[in-house]
Design a protein around this motif. Sequence first.
Motif, mmCIF file in Angstrom:
data_model
loop_
_atom_site.group_PDB
_atom_site.id
_atom_site.type_symbol
_atom_site.label_atom_id
_atom_site.label_comp_id
_atom_site.label_asym_id
_atom_site.label_seq_id
_atom_site.Cartn_x
_atom_site.Cartn_y
_atom_site.Cartn_z
ATOM 1 N N ARG A 46 0.843 -1.196 0.000
ATOM 2 C CA ARG A 46 0.000 0.000 0.000
ATOM 3 C C ARG A 46 0.878 1.246 0.000
ATOM 4 N N SER A 47 0.365 2.308 -0.578
ATOM 5 C CA SER A 47 1.072 3.584 -0.594
ATOM 6 C C SER A 47 0.249 4.641 0.121
ATOM 7 N N VAL A 48 0.947 5.551 0.783
ATOM 8 C CA VAL A 48 0.328 6.692 1.449
ATOM 9 C C VAL A 48 0.716 7.942 0.677
ATOM 10 N N TYR A 49 -0.289 8.733 0.291
ATOM 11 C CA TYR A 49 -0.043 9.951 -0.481
ATOM 12 C C TYR A 49 -0.474 11.189 0.293
ATOM 13 N N TYR A 50 0.315 12.241 0.123
ATOM 14 C CA TYR A 50 0.042 13.537 0.735
ATOM 15 C C TYR A 50 0.219 14.609 -0.330
ATOM 16 N N ASN A 51 -0.832 15.336 -0.625
ATOM 17 C CA ASN A 51 -0.814 16.391 -1.642
ATOM 18 C C ASN A 51 -0.241 15.890 -2.960
ATOM 19 N N GLY A 52 -0.689 14.722 -3.399
ATOM 20 C CA GLY A 52 -0.290 14.188 -4.687
ATOM 21 C C GLY A 52 1.084 13.555 -4.732
ATOM 22 N N LYS A 53 1.774 13.500 -3.594
ATOM 23 C CA LYS A 53 3.139 12.964 -3.564
ATOM 24 C C LYS A 53 3.205 11.743 -2.641
ATOM 25 N N LEU A 54 4.039 10.800 -3.047
ATOM 26 C CA LEU A 54 4.219 9.586 -2.255
ATOM 27 C C LEU A 54 4.903 9.915 -0.938
ATOM 28 N N LEU A 55 4.248 9.547 0.153
ATOM 29 C CA LEU A 55 4.781 9.802 1.482
ATOM 30 C C LEU A 55 5.436 8.552 2.064
ATOM 31 N N ARG A 56 4.807 7.416 1.777
ATOM 32 C CA ARG A 56 5.318 6.165 2.334
ATOM 33 C C ARG A 56 4.742 4.992 1.562
ATOM 34 N N LYS A 57 5.550 3.951 1.396
ATOM 35 C CA LYS A 57 5.083 2.700 0.818
ATOM 36 C C LYS A 57 5.314 1.611 1.852
ATOM 37 N N THR A 58 4.353 0.698 2.019
ATOM 38 C CA THR A 58 4.474 -0.296 3.084
ATOM 39 C C THR A 58 3.786 -1.604 2.709
ATOM 40 N N THR A 59 4.273 -2.687 3.289
ATOM 41 C CA THR A 59 3.592 -3.987 3.204
ATOM 42 C C THR A 59 3.074 -4.398 4.574
ATOM 43 N N GLN A 60 2.993 -3.445 5.475
ATOM 44 C CA GLN A 60 2.484 -3.698 6.830
ATOM 45 C C GLN A 60 1.063 -4.223 6.777
ATOM 46 N N LYS A 61 0.787 -5.239 7.566
ATOM 47 C CA LYS A 61 -0.548 -5.824 7.612
ATOM 48 C C LYS A 61 -1.390 -5.124 8.678
ATOM 49 N N GLY A 62 -2.669 -4.917 8.367
ATOM 50 C CA GLY A 62 -3.591 -4.349 9.345
ATOM 51 C C GLY A 62 -3.507 -2.837 9.424
ATOM 52 N N LEU A 63 -3.817 -2.308 10.590
ATOM 53 C CA LEU A 63 -3.910 -0.867 10.814
ATOM 54 C C LEU A 63 -2.559 -0.177 10.681
ATOM 55 N N ILE A 64 -2.513 0.860 9.868
ATOM 56 C CA ILE A 64 -1.376 1.780 9.842
ATOM 57 C C ILE A 64 -1.727 2.914 10.789
ATOM 58 N N LEU A 65 -0.932 3.092 11.830
ATOM 59 C CA LEU A 65 -1.276 4.072 12.858
ATOM 60 C C LEU A 65 -1.318 5.489 12.299
ATOM 61 N N HIS A 66 -2.365 6.188 12.659
ATOM 62 C CA HIS A 66 -2.524 7.582 12.244
ATOM 63 C C HIS A 66 -1.348 8.422 12.729
ATOM 64 N N SER A 67 -0.894 8.183 13.953
ATOM 65 C CA SER A 67 0.199 8.960 14.514
ATOM 66 C C SER A 67 1.487 8.780 13.725
ATOM 67 N N GLU A 68 1.709 7.582 13.176
ATOM 68 C CA GLU A 68 2.909 7.335 12.379
ATOM 69 C C GLU A 68 2.919 8.205 11.118
ATOM 70 N N ILE A 69 1.766 8.284 10.471
ATOM 71 C CA ILE A 69 1.698 9.062 9.231
ATOM 72 C C ILE A 69 1.775 10.554 9.536
ATOM 73 N N GLN A 70 1.142 10.992 10.613
ATOM 74 C CA GLN A 70 1.227 12.398 10.993
ATOM 75 C C GLN A 70 2.679 12.805 11.260
ATOM 76 N N GLY A 71 3.461 11.864 11.777
ATOM 77 C CA GLY A 71 4.868 12.147 12.041
ATOM 78 C C GLY A 71 5.682 12.346 10.770
ATOM 79 N N LEU A 72 5.176 11.856 9.628
ATOM 80 C CA LEU A 72 5.878 12.017 8.347
ATOM 81 C C LEU A 72 5.489 13.293 7.624
ATOM 82 N N ILE A 73 4.366 13.888 8.013
ATOM 83 C CA ILE A 73 3.878 15.091 7.358
ATOM 84 C C ILE A 73 4.526 16.314 7.977
ATOM 85 N N LYS A 74 5.163 17.111 7.168
ATOM 86 C CA LYS A 74 5.864 18.294 7.686
ATOM 87 C C LYS A 74 5.020 19.529 7.492
#
Length: 231
Positions: free
Chosen positions: A203-231
């Motif tokens: 799965r890929s995580v996108y922010y404003n049209g740009k790739l933020l993170r790609k992962t093969t993690q199973k289940g819930l991706i923590l909201h706090s983890e993604i917020q930590g990547l957004i500047k």
Amino acid sequence: MIRFLFHGGTREKNSNGSTRDIGIAHNSAFYFAAKNVANDYTDGEKRSIKITTGADMVKKNKCMRPNSILSLDIFSHGTPYSLNFSVNENENCGLVTGWAAKQGLRFHYSSLEDGIYNFSADSRYVSDINFNVFCNEARIQIHGCNTAKGFMPGNTLVEEFSEQIYIANKKKSYVIGHTKKSNPNINGDNTTIKGQDYRHGERSVYYNGKLLRKTTQKGLILHSEIQGLIK
């Protein structure tokens, strides 16, 4: 605060009015997957809604108060450019990224055997959604196939969602989608009907049209983890 979980969208009737068993089975998988995602959300009012058309989804969204939606999860069939809801055979009443994508999909799915693939009056563009109703740190998850497939011409569905919500000034919101085909068998052959869940595979995580993170993690991706990547 609201968490929307839209599930289904697969045609359940054949053109002759008979039951389309495969459509019912697919919608069942989407339903149980939605329940499992809802169980992982520990806050907010969870609203699980069976999909009818893109127009209906957009209407339900538009009637919400500004800044009231925490998350949106959609469980349906997908392509890099569309969510394929269907009531009538060979007709899409779902969501699509834009006019050019609609023409490409019409050409791709049309054939001499099946005829012209159409989009009904109840289909909608992603830009028709009122993104002002989302909160600033909203999560959008698209659980269908290929909606974040890389190296595609133009915006994929996940890219378009992430750009549109950013344009609406939701500066810490993001979108998650599958880079390949998705399926509900999160535990392989050991997956039970109630255990069906699309949150596995790449799965890929996108922010404003740009790739933020790609992962093969199973289940819930923590909201706090993604917020930590957004500047």
